[in-house]
Design a protein around this motif. Structure first.
Motif, PDB file in Angstrom:
ATOM      1  N   PHE A   3       0.849  -1.184   0.000  1.00  0.00           N
ATOM      2  CA  PHE A   3       0.000   0.000   0.000  1.00  0.00           C
ATOM      3  C   PHE A   3       0.884   1.233   0.000  1.00  0.00           C
ATOM      4  N   ALA A   4       0.505   2.194  -0.787  1.00  0.00           N
ATOM      5  CA  ALA A   4       1.255   3.445  -0.828  1.00  0.00           C
ATOM      6  C   ALA A   4       0.923   4.257   0.419  1.00  0.00           C
ATOM      7  N   ARG A   5       1.948   4.735   1.071  1.00  0.00           N
ATOM      8  CA  ARG A   5       1.732   5.568   2.249  1.00  0.00           C
ATOM      9  C   ARG A   5       1.366   6.969   1.813  1.00  0.00           C
ATOM     10  N   LYS A   6       0.426   7.525   2.535  1.00  0.00           N
ATOM     11  CA  LYS A   6       0.047   8.900   2.269  1.00  0.00           C
ATOM     12  C   LYS A   6       1.190   9.808   2.697  1.00  0.00           C
ATOM     13  N   PRO A   7       1.600  10.713   1.835  1.00  0.00           N
ATOM     14  CA  PRO A   7       2.689  11.607   2.257  1.00  0.00           C
ATOM     15  C   PRO A   7       2.224  12.505   3.397  1.00  0.00           C
ATOM     16  N   ARG A   8       3.130  12.752   4.309  1.00  0.00           N
ATOM     17  CA  ARG A   8       2.817  13.625   5.437  1.00  0.00           C
ATOM     18  C   ARG A   8       2.688  15.061   4.947  1.00  0.00           C
TER      19      ARG A   8
END
Length: 177
Positions: A3-8
């Motif tokens: 899963f792609a992490r949401k950028p902070r």
């Protein structure tokens, strides 16, 4: 499957630095010092095994903290009311466009509780952890600190964006809290 992490999102300080406005950077730094002190108080209240005390303390802290942070950016309800009508409209339009829900508003317990509901799962875990001796209280304190820091940082980012976009001239001196 990964899963792609949401950028902070960028921090309030990063946003202020991107503007190149030293007064905005100073407002963020002063607000963060205040936020840190209030978050430590929230952590202490969260570590107390009295059910509901932490929520009452968090609501009280936030109801004072949000307006204090807004004041550092020239965005308290009183400061906005003193602006010229054209500047006031620009601030309100910027708030509406950027979604700064706590800027220029009278902060009530109800407003704070609605903002805290966004962190419902974290708050539930904090309450449950209180019933585990020592380790649970440490977890509750950490979650109490993190919750207040998260809400404060959200408001700081909103203030930086609105102050920059609306061209607010920041107060020259900051009230020491």
């Amino acid at each position: 499957m990964k899963f792609a992490r949401k950028p902070r999102p960028p921090s309030a300080l990063q946003l202020a630095m991107d503007t190149g406005n030293p007064a905005l950077i100073e407002a963020v730094e002063q607000s963060r010092k205040l936020l840190h002190r209030k978050a430590l108080t929230a952590a202490l209240a969260s570590a107390t095994p009295i059910p509901g005390l932490d929520m009452a303390v968090d609501a009280a802290l936030l109801s004072r903290l949000i307006p204090q942070i807004s004041t550092h950016f020239g965005l308290s309800d009183d400061q906005i009311a003193r602006l010229s009508p054209a500047k006031r409209d620009k601030v309100q339009n910027t708030v509406n466009m950027l979604g700064g829900v706590l800027i220029g508003k009278l902060i009530t317990k109800d407003v704070i509780m609605r903002a805290a509901k966004a962190l419902g799962m974290r708050l539930t875990a904090q309450q449950a952890s209180k019933y585990v001796p020592i380790a649970g209280q440490a977890v509750a304190a950490a979650l109490g600190y993190a919750t207040l820091r998260y809400l404060g940082e959200q408001h700081l980012r909103d203030c930086v964006r609105v102050a920059h976009e609306a061209g607010i001239v920041l107060p020259v001196s900051y009230a020491r809290d």
